[in-house]
Design an enzyme around this catalytic site. Structure first.
Site, PDB file in Angstrom:
ATOM      1  N   ARG A 246      39.388   0.811 -75.684  1.00 39.23           N
ATOM      2  CA  ARG A 246      38.329   0.656 -74.694  1.00 39.23           C
ATOM      3  C   ARG A 246      37.719   2.004 -74.336  1.00 39.23           C
ATOM      4  O   ARG A 246      38.354   3.053 -74.490  1.00 39.23           O
ATOM      5  CB  ARG A 246      38.841  -0.094 -73.459  1.00 39.23           C
TER       6      ARG A 246
ATOM      7  N   ASP B 166      56.938  -2.869 -70.706  1.00 40.06           N
ATOM      8  CA  ASP B 166      57.235  -2.477 -72.090  1.00 40.06           C
ATOM      9  C   ASP B 166      56.124  -1.640 -72.726  1.00 40.06           C
ATOM     10  O   ASP B 166      56.218  -1.261 -73.887  1.00 40.06           O
ATOM     11  CB  ASP B 166      57.502  -3.731 -72.940  1.00 40.06           C
ATOM     12  N   GLY B 167      55.060  -1.388 -71.963  1.00 38.92           N
ATOM     13  CA  GLY B 167      53.973  -0.572 -72.504  1.00 38.92           C
ATOM     14  C   GLY B 167      53.082  -1.314 -73.481  1.00 38.92           C
ATOM     15  O   GLY B 167      52.207  -0.728 -74.107  1.00 38.92           O
TER      16      GLY B 167
ATOM     17  N   ARG C  31      40.159   6.127 -61.249  1.00 38.42           N
ATOM     18  CA  ARG C  31      40.212   5.001 -60.302  1.00 38.42           C
ATOM     19  C   ARG C  31      40.339   5.519 -58.873  1.00 38.42           C
ATOM     20  O   ARG C  31      40.726   6.670 -58.672  1.00 38.42           O
ATOM     21  CB  ARG C  31      41.478   4.171 -60.611  1.00 38.42           C
TER      22      ARG C  31
ATOM     23  N   ASP D 112      43.954   0.371 -57.558  1.00 41.10           N
ATOM     24  CA  ASP D 112      44.167   1.048 -58.844  1.00 41.10           C
ATOM     25  C   ASP D 112      43.301   0.430 -59.939  1.00 41.10           C
ATOM     26  O   ASP D 112      43.215   0.974 -61.035  1.00 41.10           O
ATOM     27  CB  ASP D 112      45.651   0.980 -59.257  1.00 41.10           C
TER      28      ASP D 112
HETATM   29  P1  AMP Z   1      47.453  -4.179 -63.732  1.00 39.65           P
HETATM   30  O1  AMP Z   1      47.614  -5.002 -62.498  1.00 39.65           O
HETATM   31  O2  AMP Z   1      47.543  -4.954 -65.015  1.00 39.65           O
HETATM   32  O3  AMP Z   1      46.218  -3.373 -63.688  1.00 39.65           O
HETATM   33  O4  AMP Z   1      48.708  -3.175 -63.808  1.00 39.65           O
HETATM   34  C1  AMP Z   1      49.279  -2.527 -62.711  1.00 39.65           C
HETATM   35  C2  AMP Z   1      50.194  -1.417 -63.176  1.00 39.65           C
HETATM   36  O5  AMP Z   1      51.203  -1.922 -64.024  1.00 39.65           O
HETATM   37  C3  AMP Z   1      49.515  -0.307 -63.960  1.00 39.65           C
HETATM   38  O6  AMP Z   1      50.150   0.895 -63.620  1.00 39.65           O
HETATM   39  C4  AMP Z   1      49.796  -0.688 -65.382  1.00 39.65           C
HETATM   40  O7  AMP Z   1      49.765   0.422 -66.246  1.00 39.65           O
HETATM   41  C5  AMP Z   1      51.198  -1.249 -65.276  1.00 39.65           C
HETATM   42  N1  AMP Z   1      51.509  -2.219 -66.336  1.00 39.65           N
HETATM   43  C6  AMP Z   1      50.991  -3.456 -66.482  1.00 39.65           C
HETATM   44  N2  AMP Z   1      51.518  -4.056 -67.556  1.00 39.65           N
HETATM   45  C7  AMP Z   1      52.393  -3.182 -68.120  1.00 39.65           C
HETATM   46  C8  AMP Z   1      53.257  -3.214 -69.243  1.00 39.65           C
HETATM   47  N3  AMP Z   1      53.344  -4.281 -70.037  1.00 39.65           N
HETATM   48  N4  AMP Z   1      54.008  -2.124 -69.489  1.00 39.65           N
HETATM   49  C9  AMP Z   1      53.929  -1.045 -68.709  1.00 39.65           C
HETATM   50  N5  AMP Z   1      53.148  -0.948 -67.629  1.00 39.65           N
HETATM   51  C10 AMP Z   1      52.375  -2.003 -67.333  1.00 39.65           C
HETATM   52 MG    MG Z   2      45.359  -1.892 -63.687  1.00 46.44          MG
END
Ligand code: AMP
Ligand code: MG
Length: 482
Positions: free
Chosen positions: A173, A122-123, A180, A249
């Site tokens: 931040r 949901d961003g 990355r 990532d």
């Molecule tokens: P993370 O493991 O939290 O670093 O996220 C892994 C991927 O999922 C990254 O591409 C993030 O931008 C995406 N992501 C995580 N949470 C959300 C969210 N609530 N809405 C959209 N993208 C997300």
């Molecule tokens: Mg991440």
């Protein structure tokens, strides 16, 4: 001259890369912005003044003048599996600017709304995870560990659904760059070696200028990344920090701690501690972090194949183990208060870790108490931390013999107290701050952050934060993205 968020002195860098690297994406406004936490000390270093309208900017409802927010594309290996496309799914680069500290910063709003890379997400980010990121970034920074920084949290009553209904928040931040390993991987796997080269040239120009004149600047860059990654992970191990999701990532090209999710600090020592509830196999357990660092660097190195001969890549990676041992022994040397590290010291620490493992001795309190023991020689106090007191006292005897060098006890203790923190961000402390914040009281975030700004100092008013965690702390569990 100081500036407000509206007037950030923009100075584009990342956004000058080819448009394959990013997509212009506006934040999605949210109702009723309010500030949850403002990092005034960091703002002051940057020359930034929060105006009365700061919450509007920090939530993404208003933008700095001339800002063209963008989401960048990357991919990465998640839990060992190559995911062809990830990208900034909820973080937007809203400004690149020069601070009065003389540094160049990228500013991101994390949780500012969906982007073309949100996939099924949901961003958004919730208040809980935003507080976790804010406090941990600043705690690590003040422990002297390379990390992205956190400038603020803004909140909105807007509902965000996770396992239950929560509310939205945005962390602002900062980092010299958020590039990355996954940015390189994306273009490598897309078959766009010219973009891999462009990004490497960009990283070298802005972040590793010393590599420019090397016979192969790309190899020199990789060597720098390897070195910084070993330093970073050695720091984590020394302070008992578990990242929790060391996917490629989430690995910074600058060797910064990046993307705080289900991280955790060790309470009682457990080498195999898994802080991420979703990490069933313990891929990212505490004692796995060093070798995962190498695994991740292999992924980065593979993406640099268009730029560096395979043999040279492998030769660079083959130095990882030794570099890590040097970096970690440097941390341990300081923790133990030795003037120099000798080979036999590995046996001394391995034996100590075994004793700690058996009793799950509190990592932070043990080292802090040892730092005092050097002066006070209160054997009883230290041996209380171990079920097998006799075995520990024998270890202590060996330690005592090892401390016969040129350093006085006063000096040794003083140095150890600037290496072994009194205050760390224990999981249960964050949890208390979160619970109060969810009830509308943000003061605990501020209090905790103030304390963690001086983790090595005695702070009688914060003595409670340095105590052993309560029993309920061991039942806390955190899992992936929230
Ligand atoms: P993370 O493991 O939290 O670093 O996220 C892994 C991927 O999922 C990254 O591409 C993030 O931008 C995406 N992501 C995580 N949470 C959300 C969210 N609530 N809405 C959209 N993208 C997300
Ligand atoms: Mg991440």
């Amino acid at each position: 001259m100081a500036f407000t968020l509206a007037q950030l002195p923009l100075s584009p860098r990342f956004s000058l890369l080819h448009s394959r690297f990013w997509i212009e994406t506006l934040p999605t406004p949210m109702p009723a912005p309010h500030t949850v936490a403002l990092n005034h000390a960091l703002a002051e270093e940057l020359g930034l003044v929060f105006g009365d309208d700061a919450a509007d900017f920090l939530l993404g409802n208003r933008l700095p003048q001339d800002s063209q927010p963008l989401a960048s594309v990357y991919s990465g290996h998640q839990f060992g599996v190559n995911v062809p496309q990830l990208g900034d799914g909820r973080a937007l680069l809203i400004a690149e600017f020069c601070g009065l500290d003389g540094a160049h910063w990228e500013m991101q709003l994390k949780g500012a709304g969906p982007t073309p890379f949100s996939r099924r997400g949901d961003g958004r980010a919730v208040l809980r995870s935003s507080i976790r990121e804010y406090l941990a970034s600043e705690a690590l920074h003040h422990l002297g560990i390379p990390t992205t920084r956190a400038l603020a949290i803004a909140g909105s009553p807007q509902a965000v659904w996770r396992e239950t209904r929560e509310t939205a928040a945005v962390v602002t931040r900062l980092a010299p760059t958020f590039v990355r390993f996954g940015h390189f991987e994306y273009f490598f796997y897309q078959g766009e070696p010219e973009r891999v080269r462009e990004l490497a040239d960009w990283v070298i120009a802005h972040h590793y200028p010393q590599c420019r004149d090397a016979s192969n600047p790309y190899l020199a860059m990789l060597e720098q990344v390897i070195s910084r990654t070993t330093t970073l992970i050695a720091h984590w191990q020394a302070v008992g920090f578990c990242h929790g999701v060391m996917n490629t990532d989430n690995m910074s090209i600058l060797g910064l701690t990046l993307d705080y999710g289900p991280y955790g600090f060790l309470d009682g020592f457990d080498a195999g501690h898994i802080c991420n509830h979703s990490d069933e196999n313990g891929r990212y357990a505490y004692n796995q972090q060093p070798q995962i660092g190498l695994w991740n660097l292999h992924c980065l190195a593979q993406s640099l194949l268009p730029l560096i001969e395979k043999d040279a890549l492998l030769a660079a990676l083959s130095k990882y183990q030794e570099l890590f041992e040097v970096a970690f022994s440097e941390q341990l040397r300081a923790k133990l208060g030795f003037a120099e590290w000798i080979e036999d010291d590995w046996t001394l620490v391995t034996d100590l870790f075994e004793l700690m493992q058996t009793t799950h001795t509190d990592w932070t309190i043990f080292w802090r108490t040892l730092s005092h023991w050097v002066l006070q020689r209160n054997d009883g106090e230290l041996s209380d931390f171990f079920a097998d007191r006799m075995a520990f006292l024998q270890w202590l005897q060996r330690y005592k013999q090892r401390t016969v060098d040129d350093v006085t006890d006063e000096e040794r203790s003083k140095k150890m107290l600037t290496t072994n923190p009194k205050y760390i961000l224990r999981n249960y402390l964050v949890e208390i701050a979160i619970q109060r914040a969810q009830a509308g009281d943000f003061s605990e975030i501020e209090r905790l952050q103030q304390c963690l700004t001086h983790p090595f100092d005695e702070q009688p008013e914060h003595e409670n934060y340095a105590k052993l965690p309560p029993n309920w702390a061991s039942e806390l569990s955190v899992s992936c993205s929230s």
